[in-house]
Design an enzyme around this catalytic site. Structure first.
Site, short mmCIF file in Angstrom:
data_model
loop_
_atom_site.label_atom_id
_atom_site.label_comp_id
_atom_site.label_asym_id
_atom_site.label_seq_id
_atom_site.Cartn_x
_atom_site.Cartn_y
_atom_site.Cartn_z
N SER A 1 -11.45 -0.52 2.71
CA SER A 1 -10.46 -0.48 3.45
C SER A 1 -9.83 0.60 4.35
O SER A 1 -9.33 1.33 3.91
CB SER A 1 -9.57 -1.72 3.00
N ARG B 1 1.16 -0.91 -0.07
CA ARG B 1 -0.11 -0.18 0.27
C ARG B 1 0.31 0.99 0.05
O ARG B 1 0.89 2.79 0.48
CB ARG B 1 -1.05 -0.24 1.07
N GLU C 1 -5.53 3.88 5.51
CA GLU C 1 -4.79 3.80 4.16
C GLU C 1 -5.63 4.93 3.33
O GLU C 1 -4.66 5.56 2.60
CB GLU C 1 -5.44 2.82 4.17
C1 LIG Z 1 -15.90 0.16 -2.10
C2 LIG Z 1 -13.87 0.39 -1.88
C3 LIG Z 1 -13.26 -0.70 -2.59
C4 LIG Z 1 -11.70 -0.75 -2.45
N1 LIG Z 1 -10.77 -2.22 -1.95
C5 LIG Z 1 -9.47 -1.82 -2.56
C6 LIG Z 1 -9.00 -2.56 -2.45
O1 LIG Z 1 -9.10 -4.06 -2.57
N2 LIG Z 1 -7.45 -2.27 -2.88
C7 LIG Z 1 -6.83 -1.39 -3.40
O2 LIG Z 1 -5.80 -0.94 -2.61
N3 LIG Z 1 -7.43 0.00 -2.83
C8 LIG Z 1 -8.74 -0.47 -2.52
N4 LIG Z 1 -9.95 0.96 -1.93
C9 LIG Z 1 -9.19 2.03 -2.42
C10 LIG Z 1 -9.29 2.05 -3.63
O3 LIG Z 1 -9.95 2.00 -4.47
C11 LIG Z 1 -7.32 2.26 -4.52
O4 LIG Z 1 -6.75 3.41 -2.98
C12 LIG Z 1 -7.60 3.12 -5.96
O5 LIG Z 1 -6.30 3.11 -6.59
C13 LIG Z 1 -7.88 5.17 -5.70
O6 LIG Z 1 -8.06 5.13 -7.16
P1 LIG Z 1 -8.56 6.60 -7.32
O7 LIG Z 1 -8.87 7.09 -8.82
O8 LIG Z 1 -9.82 6.25 -6.76
O9 LIG Z 1 -8.34 7.87 -6.41
P2 LIG Z 1 -8.57 8.79 -5.43
O10 LIG Z 1 -8.79 8.71 -4.38
O11 LIG Z 1 -9.16 9.55 -6.13
O12 LIG Z 1 -7.21 9.25 -5.12
C14 LIG Z 1 -6.39 8.46 -4.21
C15 LIG Z 1 -5.14 9.38 -4.52
O13 LIG Z 1 -3.99 9.19 -5.42
C16 LIG Z 1 -3.66 10.24 -5.73
N5 LIG Z 1 -3.64 9.81 -7.01
C17 LIG Z 1 -4.58 10.02 -8.21
N6 LIG Z 1 -4.82 9.95 -8.90
C18 LIG Z 1 -3.52 10.20 -9.50
C19 LIG Z 1 -2.39 9.88 -10.83
N7 LIG Z 1 -2.78 9.71 -11.51
N8 LIG Z 1 -1.46 10.49 -10.56
C20 LIG Z 1 -0.59 10.62 -9.42
N9 LIG Z 1 -1.53 10.21 -8.06
C21 LIG Z 1 -2.93 10.49 -7.70
C22 LIG Z 1 -4.64 11.61 -5.38
O14 LIG Z 1 -3.83 12.76 -5.61
C23 LIG Z 1 -4.81 10.92 -3.86
O15 LIG Z 1 -3.96 11.33 -3.33
C24 LIG Z 1 -11.16 0.15 -2.67
C25 LIG Z 1 -11.90 1.61 -2.09
C26 LIG Z 1 -13.16 1.21 -1.71
C27 LIG Z 1 -14.35 2.49 -2.39
#
Ligand SMILES: Cc1cc2nc3c(=O)[nH]c(=O)nc-3n(C[C@H](O)[C@H](O)[C@H](O)COP(=O)(O)OP(=O)(O)OC[C@H]3O[C@@H](n4cnc5c(N)ncnc54)[C@H](O)[C@@H]3O)c2cc1C
Length: 370
Positions: free
Chosen positions: A243, A170, A362
């Site tokens: 999570s 992570r 996280e």
């Molecule tokens: C229902 C649910 C289930 C999930 N299950 C998992 C799982 O099984 N495993 C897991 O690892 N995670 C899980 N997550 C967490 C999440 O989905 C992941 O971390 C996902 O990769 C976040 O993507 P996002 O585009 O929504 O990022 P955002 O929430 O929009 O951003 C998260 C962070 O990443 C940065 N960021 C976003 N895009 C970029 C980019 N292009 N370049 C640089 N920085 C960037 C943002 O600035 C912020 O700091 C889950 C979340 C939910 C709501």
């Protein structure tokens, strides 16, 4: 030249973080900057960096906890989303704005293996390397070869090898550091139509077996849905940031004493089932040289007295644990950031008091602290 004058860049002042995040919580950014191409994004990001303006790239908003009210930050959205999968050599390239699960679905359709266990994870492709997204025994680092990265220090973009991102559990050196912005990712998948070797108990009785990718994707989606881990607007259990705490990595002695205290309080059967995974030491998991153990945050939360759904709908609480999974903090419809923070603090303090373990959140926090 102002931001609005840049080719492929549009500004909007209406969008709030509640609109952008899966927790559906959070106030208003100064402005939202939408970039229609990588070139537009590089120009906009460079202009923001030149002006020393704080900004946050938002993808699916699925890993964000954001304060209410007016926030002194600009939101940048990467609105380009091509995905290209090569059946012949297993190379998949996706723009940062592509929905991650679309990347998985297309790869699986092409018979490419390696990310089927990452099915159903919300968010966009650009965010996947940021915290080395993982699930069911698979991690982004298993397949990521390079990222097209805008580096804030130089204001330029180039393909950077995955090895340069220090990917770990992570974590990458993009998380919490402000190093740069991922504009595209490249993955190397396998081409024989089979999954990566399955390790997770709920997916296989024969650890190490490889099964058809489409079959594994379906099973993963089914499992995730049963835990409220696939977004569904009608299901408040999925109004979460996934999570909420990472699985703690502790000294073996602490793991022993936790197991002993559970044995005293709850008996042998429960204590014997305590999840303990060795990391570091003799393993090659990349967690470092010293032998430690990764525990299950969800298991500890439950044993500390927080059941699924805590504190219960009948209390009128606006934020509760998911009724399907103790590790997800959820918005029951009208929660604010303060409600989520208060619940997170209560859970963390309860686990600390019961077991001496400090759970680490996280998600990324903006304008609020646990
Ligand atoms: C229902 C649910 C289930 C999930 N299950 C998992 C799982 O099984 N495993 C897991 O690892 N995670 C899980 N997550 C967490 C999440 O989905 C992941 O971390 C996902 O990769 C976040 O993507 P996002 O585009 O929504 O990022 P955002 O929430 O929009 O951003 C998260 C962070 O990443 C940065 N960021 C976003 N895009 C970029 C980019 N292009 N370049 C640089 N920085 C960037 C943002 O600035 C912020 O700091 C889950 C979340 C939910 C709501």
């Amino acid at each position: 030249m102002t931001l609005a004058e840049l080719d492929g860049v549009t500004l909007d002042s209406e969008t709030t973080f509640a609109d952008l995040t899966t927790l559906r919580i959070g106030g208003a950014p100064l402005v939202t900057v939408r970039c229609a191409s990588a070139e537009a994004a590089i120009a906009a990001l460079a202009a923001l960096d030149d002006a020393s303006q704080d900004y946050l790239v938002v993808g699916g908003g699925s890993n964000l906890v954001v304060a209410e009210g007016q926030l002194d930050v600009v939101v940048v959205i990467l609105d380009f989303e091509d995905i290209d999968a090569s059946v012949a050599d297993g190379i998949v390239r996706a723009d940062a704005g592509a929905v991650w699960d679309d990347v998985v679905a297309l790869s699986v359709e092409c018979g490419l293996g390696g990310i089927e266990c990452l099915s159903g994870i919300p968010g966009n492709a650009g965010a996947v390397p940021v915290q080395n997204v993982g699930a069911y025994g698979a991690e982004t680092s298993d397949v990521l070869t390079q990222v097209y990265l805008y580096e804030r220090a130089t204001r330029t973009a180039s393909w950077v090898p995955a090895a340069d991102l220090e990917l770990a559990y992570r974590y990458s050196n993009l998380k919490f550091t402000g190093r740069g912005v991922v504009l595209a990712i490249e993955l190397q998948l396998t081409t024989d139509g089979l999954s990566k070797p399955l390790r997770f108990g709920q997916l296989t009785q024969n650890p190490g077996e490889r099964r058809p990718v489409a079959e594994v994707r379906e099973e993963v989606l089914k499992l995730r849905r049963s835990k409220g881990m696939v977004l569904d607007p009608g299901d408040h259990d999925t109004w979460s940031a996934g999570s909420f705490f990472t699985n703690p990595i502790v000294e073996p002695q602490l793991a022993d004493s936790i197991q002993a205290s559970v044995r005293t309080a709850r008996g042998d059967e429960d204590a014997d089932r305590m999840p303990r995974h060795v990391v570091g030491g003799t393993t090659t998991s990349g967690e470092g040289g010293e032998r430690k153990e990764k525990l299950s945050a969800a298991w500890l939360i439950e044993r500390a007295g927080f059941a699924k759904g805590y504190p219960g709908a009948e209390t009128g609480a606006k934020a509760t644990l998911s009724t399907k999974h103790t590790l997800a903090l959820t918005n029951r419809g009208e929660a604010t950031a303060d409600d989520i923070v208060a619940l997170a603090r209560e859970i963390r303090a309860g686990v600390k008091k019961a077991f001496g373990v400090t759970l680490e959140p996280e998600p990324i926090w903006l304008g609020v602290e646990i």
